[in-house]
Design a protein around this motif. Structure first.
Motif, PDB file in Angstrom:
ATOM      1  N   VAL A  97       4.912 -15.436  29.499  1.00 28.33           N
ATOM      2  CA  VAL A  97       6.003 -14.488  29.274  1.00 28.33           C
ATOM      3  C   VAL A  97       7.099 -15.218  28.508  1.00 28.33           C
ATOM      4  O   VAL A  97       7.592 -16.263  28.943  1.00 28.33           O
ATOM      5  CB  VAL A  97       6.548 -13.935  30.603  1.00 28.33           C
ATOM      6  CG1 VAL A  97       7.700 -12.974  30.345  1.00 28.33           C
ATOM      7  CG2 VAL A  97       5.439 -13.251  31.392  1.00 28.33           C
ATOM      8  N   THR A  98       7.486 -14.674  27.346  1.00 33.41           N
ATOM      9  CA  THR A  98       8.506 -15.273  26.495  1.00 33.41           C
ATOM     10  C   THR A  98       9.587 -14.241  26.223  1.00 33.41           C
ATOM     11  O   THR A  98       9.286 -13.095  25.864  1.00 33.41           O
ATOM     12  CB  THR A  98       7.907 -15.761  25.176  1.00 33.41           C
ATOM     13  OG1 THR A  98       6.814 -16.641  25.452  1.00 33.41           O
ATOM     14  CG2 THR A  98       8.939 -16.502  24.347  1.00 33.41           C
ATOM     15  N   VAL A  99      10.849 -14.658  26.382  1.00 33.81           N
ATOM     16  CA  VAL A  99      11.989 -13.783  26.140  1.00 33.81           C
ATOM     17  C   VAL A  99      12.756 -14.314  24.939  1.00 33.81           C
ATOM     18  O   VAL A  99      13.288 -15.432  24.986  1.00 33.81           O
ATOM     19  CB  VAL A  99      12.902 -13.695  27.376  1.00 33.81           C
ATOM     20  CG1 VAL A  99      14.095 -12.789  27.095  1.00 33.81           C
ATOM     21  CG2 VAL A  99      12.135 -13.202  28.580  1.00 33.81           C
ATOM     22  N   ASP A 100      12.795 -13.545  23.867  1.00 33.05           N
ATOM     23  CA  ASP A 100      13.585 -13.870  22.676  1.00 33.05           C
ATOM     24  C   ASP A 100      13.287 -15.268  22.143  1.00 33.05           C
ATOM     25  O   ASP A 100      14.196 -16.019  21.763  1.00 33.05           O
ATOM     26  CB  ASP A 100      15.088 -13.738  22.971  1.00 33.05           C
ATOM     27  CG  ASP A 100      15.463 -12.319  23.344  1.00 33.05           C
ATOM     28  OD1 ASP A 100      14.751 -11.392  22.929  1.00 33.05           O
ATOM     29  OD2 ASP A 100      16.462 -12.146  24.069  1.00 33.05           O
ATOM     30  N   GLY A 101      12.022 -15.652  22.143  1.00 32.50           N
ATOM     31  CA  GLY A 101      11.635 -16.934  21.585  1.00 32.50           C
ATOM     32  C   GLY A 101      11.989 -18.135  22.425  1.00 32.50           C
ATOM     33  O   GLY A 101      11.871 -19.280  21.966  1.00 32.50           O
ATOM     34  N   GLN A 102      12.426 -17.944  23.671  1.00 32.58           N
ATOM     35  CA  GLN A 102      12.746 -19.053  24.555  1.00 32.58           C
ATOM     36  C   GLN A 102      11.453 -19.699  25.080  1.00 32.58           C
ATOM     37  O   GLN A 102      10.363 -19.175  24.877  1.00 32.58           O
ATOM     38  CB  GLN A 102      13.609 -18.559  25.721  1.00 32.58           C
ATOM     39  CG  GLN A 102      14.944 -17.987  25.301  1.00 32.58           C
ATOM     40  CD  GLN A 102      15.824 -19.021  24.613  1.00 32.58           C
ATOM     41  OE1 GLN A 102      15.888 -20.172  25.023  1.00 32.58           O
ATOM     42  NE2 GLN A 102      16.500 -18.601  23.544  1.00 32.58           N
ATOM     43  N   PRO A 103      11.542 -20.859  25.753  1.00 28.54           N
ATOM     44  CA  PRO A 103      10.329 -21.483  26.315  1.00 28.54           C
ATOM     45  C   PRO A 103       9.592 -20.522  27.238  1.00 28.54           C
ATOM     46  O   PRO A 103      10.219 -19.786  28.022  1.00 28.54           O
ATOM     47  CB  PRO A 103      10.880 -22.688  27.086  1.00 28.54           C
ATOM     48  CG  PRO A 103      12.137 -23.045  26.355  1.00 28.54           C
ATOM     49  CD  PRO A 103      12.715 -21.742  25.896  1.00 28.54           C
ATOM     50  N   PRO A 104       8.265 -20.492  27.168  1.00 33.58           N
ATOM     51  CA  PRO A 104       7.507 -19.487  27.923  1.00 33.58           C
ATOM     52  C   PRO A 104       7.443 -19.806  29.410  1.00 33.58           C
ATOM     53  O   PRO A 104       7.584 -20.950  29.845  1.00 33.58           O
ATOM     54  CB  PRO A 104       6.117 -19.562  27.285  1.00 33.58           C
ATOM     55  CG  PRO A 104       6.015 -20.959  26.776  1.00 33.58           C
ATOM     56  CD  PRO A 104       7.395 -21.349  26.346  1.00 33.58           C
ATOM     57  N   HIS A 105       7.193 -18.756  30.199  1.00 30.20           N
ATOM     58  CA  HIS A 105       6.930 -18.855  31.633  1.00 30.20           C
ATOM     59  C   HIS A 105       5.455 -18.511  31.854  1.00 30.20           C
ATOM     60  O   HIS A 105       4.966 -17.519  31.314  1.00 30.20           O
ATOM     61  CB  HIS A 105       7.826 -17.898  32.428  1.00 30.20           C
ATOM     62  CG  HIS A 105       9.287 -18.071  32.146  1.00 30.20           C
ATOM     63  ND1 HIS A 105      10.086 -18.939  32.858  1.00 30.20           N
ATOM     64  CD2 HIS A 105      10.100 -17.493  31.217  1.00 30.20           C
ATOM     65  CE1 HIS A 105      11.323 -18.880  32.395  1.00 30.20           C
ATOM     66  NE2 HIS A 105      11.358 -18.009  31.390  1.00 30.20           N
ATOM     67  N   LYS A 106       4.776 -19.315  32.650  1.00 28.43           N
ATOM     68  CA  LYS A 106       3.342 -19.139  32.847  1.00 28.43           C
ATOM     69  C   LYS A 106       3.038 -18.696  34.275  1.00 28.43           C
ATOM     70  O   LYS A 106       3.699 -19.122  35.226  1.00 28.43           O
ATOM     71  CB  LYS A 106       2.585 -20.444  32.566  1.00 28.43           C
ATOM     72  CG  LYS A 106       2.644 -20.897  31.118  1.00 28.43           C
ATOM     73  CD  LYS A 106       1.818 -22.156  30.912  1.00 28.43           C
ATOM     74  CE  LYS A 106       1.860 -22.618  29.462  1.00 28.43           C
ATOM     75  NZ  LYS A 106       1.042 -23.836  29.239  1.00 28.43           N
ATOM     76  N   THR A 107       2.019 -17.873  34.394  1.00 34.86           N
ATOM     77  CA  THR A 107       1.529 -17.489  35.712  1.00 34.86           C
ATOM     78  C   THR A 107       0.509 -18.514  36.191  1.00 34.86           C
ATOM     79  O   THR A 107       0.159 -19.458  35.477  1.00 34.86           O
ATOM     80  CB  THR A 107       0.866 -16.107  35.652  1.00 34.86           C
ATOM     81  OG1 THR A 107      -0.298 -16.184  34.801  1.00 34.86           O
ATOM     82  CG2 THR A 107       1.821 -15.072  35.090  1.00 34.86           C
ATOM     83  N   ASP A 108       0.024 -18.316  37.406  1.00 34.05           N
ATOM     84  CA  ASP A 108      -1.053 -19.166  37.909  1.00 34.05           C
ATOM     85  C   ASP A 108      -2.373 -18.772  37.245  1.00 34.05           C
ATOM     86  O   ASP A 108      -2.486 -17.736  36.592  1.00 34.05           O
ATOM     87  CB  ASP A 108      -1.163 -19.022  39.436  1.00 34.05           C
ATOM     88  CG  ASP A 108       0.109 -19.473  40.133  1.00 34.05           C
ATOM     89  OD1 ASP A 108       0.780 -20.377  39.590  1.00 34.05           O
ATOM     90  OD2 ASP A 108       0.429 -18.920  41.197  1.00 34.05           O
TER      91      ASP A 108
END
Length: 452
Positions: free
Chosen positions: A36-47
């Motif tokens: 999940v990426t918001v406005d080109g920021q570093p992504p968040h990953k799920t398990d």
């Protein structure tokens, strides 16, 4: 009210599950995960979801968003022995998502809760790759939410009725003078009027404006289409895009490293000169009046020897008679050897002109080289030889010293896939057990081989 669309709000995003279409050409199921990426920021990953095409993550994220935010969802499949496989992606415009829920909210509502949305994923060829199911929650009242959505609609830089900013030839706009874009770059605008940049060389996009390459640099592509950069000044290449600041910092570091190496070399030479002059002072007598004399000139090297300096400033010595090299100064070895007795069967003599030589009565031969120098050089530690046989013997000796005295491990390999069989089996062995004795079984010969 006018700046409501620029304020940041906390959005709770729950990535529930996905239904993916099995990519063609795969024989095993991987472990899907989402980014999940918001406005080109570093992504968040799920398990990771183990071995399924219908993963269920139920992974929550707390995101800071504005009314203009764009939330991008990407899905990958992780494999153990190869790179992650890209499945598909899509983006969600927050203003468009919330627009459909403004009319249904109560004026005094406390928060927007449980907005369920499914996002269709598209792969690189824009084919349907499945869908991801999301749940949005935002702590904001109905009035604030209405102002957010209306503010975006009224202040959007690009609306269906308003023309887009006209692009100039240098990649900028009429709004202000900017530096020209590098070759292969282009300026574009998304649906919300945000400007971004397209790199046609690497087929990527970026939010920040790229800067031209420093002088003497060139961008190229390898056979696999990956961009890399060539520095014609130093004739080197790098994967990282250079900037003027990075190049200046690297050149400063190189100058500092060169200065340190030169200082170390001068320090070594000065230290030897001081030690040799001190030895001459201690061996010399006093002059008239009680004053002592010291010579700063170091004594010359023995015949056939040469002094050289490596690139890192370290000094070594070459013996052209035996075609060998060493770190220790031969003059220091001669001084140490003068305090040792001659080997059995050796005698020291002088020629009629006063030159010293040595007689070996064991082999009935003579030489000008002091035999005690070789004894002094080898008695200080392990004798080093520039030969493959000596290095191989030292390698086996060090391996045997580090190995465990008990136990062994066994691996089975075939002639056609030696590397794959050994690699997969050794990865499953605990690191501590790798110090034990190794036995290898060849499937063709059915014979165990011991590796010492």
């Amino acid at each position: 009210m006018g700046s409501e669309h620029n304020r940041l709000h906390q959005l709770k995003l729950l990535v529930n599950n996905a239904k993916l279409k099995e990519p063609p050409g795969l024989f095993t199921k991987g472990d899907p995960y989402a980014e999940v990426t918001v406005d080109g920021q570093p992504p968040h990953k799920t398990d990771y979801a183990k071995g399924t095409w219908e993963p269920c993550w139920n992974h929550p994220f707390d995101l800071l968003v504005s009314a203009r935010s764009e939330i991008e969802i990407k899905v990958y499949i992780k494999y153990r022995f190869k790179n992650d496989l890209y499945v598909g992606s899509n983006s969600v415009n927050l203003a468009s998502l919330l627009q459909g829920y403004v009319d249904g909210l109560q004026p005094n509502g406390g928060m927007v809760a449980n907005i369920d949305e499914h996002v269709v994923l598209y792969d690189k060829s824009r084919a349907n790759a499945g869908a991801v199911f999301l749940t949005f929650s935002m702590e904001v009242d109905a009035g604030t939410l209405s102002n957010m959505v209306e503010g975006v609609a009224s202040s959007s830089a690009i609306s269906p009725d308003s023309p887009r900013p006209r692009l100039q030839e240098n990649g900028g706009t009429e709004e202000g003078e900017e530096e020209p874009l590098p070759q292969g770059w282009e300026t574009k605008y998304d649906a919300n009027g945000r400007r971004y940049y397209v790199d046609h060389n690497s087929r990527t996009t970026a939010w920040s404006r790229p800067k031209p390459l420093p002088a003497g640099w060139e961008q190229r592509q390898d056979p696999r289409g990956r961009p890399y950069y060539v520095d014609h000044n130093s004739r080197t290449t790098t994967w990282q895009r250079p900037t003027t600041q990075n190049v200046a910092e690297f050149q400063s570091w190189r100058r500092q490293l060169s200065d340190n190496q030169e200082a170390n070399r001068l320090n070594l030479e000065t230290r030897y000169a001081n030690s040799s002059s001190g030895a001459e002072v201690s061996s010399g007598g006093a002059t008239a009046g009680g004053a002592t004399t010291s010579s700063t000139e170091p004594e010359p090297l023995p015949n056939g020897w040469e002094k050289r300096v490596m690139d890192n400033g370290r000094v070594y010595y070459v013996n052209h008679e035996t075609r060998t090299t060493q770190w220790e100064d031969p003059r220091v070895q001669i001084k140490k050897a003068s305090n040792l007795p001659l080997p059995p069967g050796w005698e020291e003599r002088y020629t009629p002109d006063g030159t010293k030589y040595f007689v070996d009565h064991n082999t009935r031969s003579t030489t000008f080289q002091d035999p005690r120098v070789a004894i002094s050089a080898t008695s200080s530690g392990i004798h080093y030889e520039r030969s493959y046989r000596w290095k191989f013997g030292q390698f086996r000796h060090l391996c045997s010293r580090a190995s465990l005295p008990t136990g062994h491990i066994k691996i089975t390999v075939s002639r056609n896939s030696v590397f794959e069989d050994s690699f997969n089996q050794i990865l499953n062995i605990p690191p501590q057990d790798l110090k034990r004795r190794l036995f290898i079984l060849s499937k063709a010969k059915k014979v165990w081989t011991t590796v010492v």
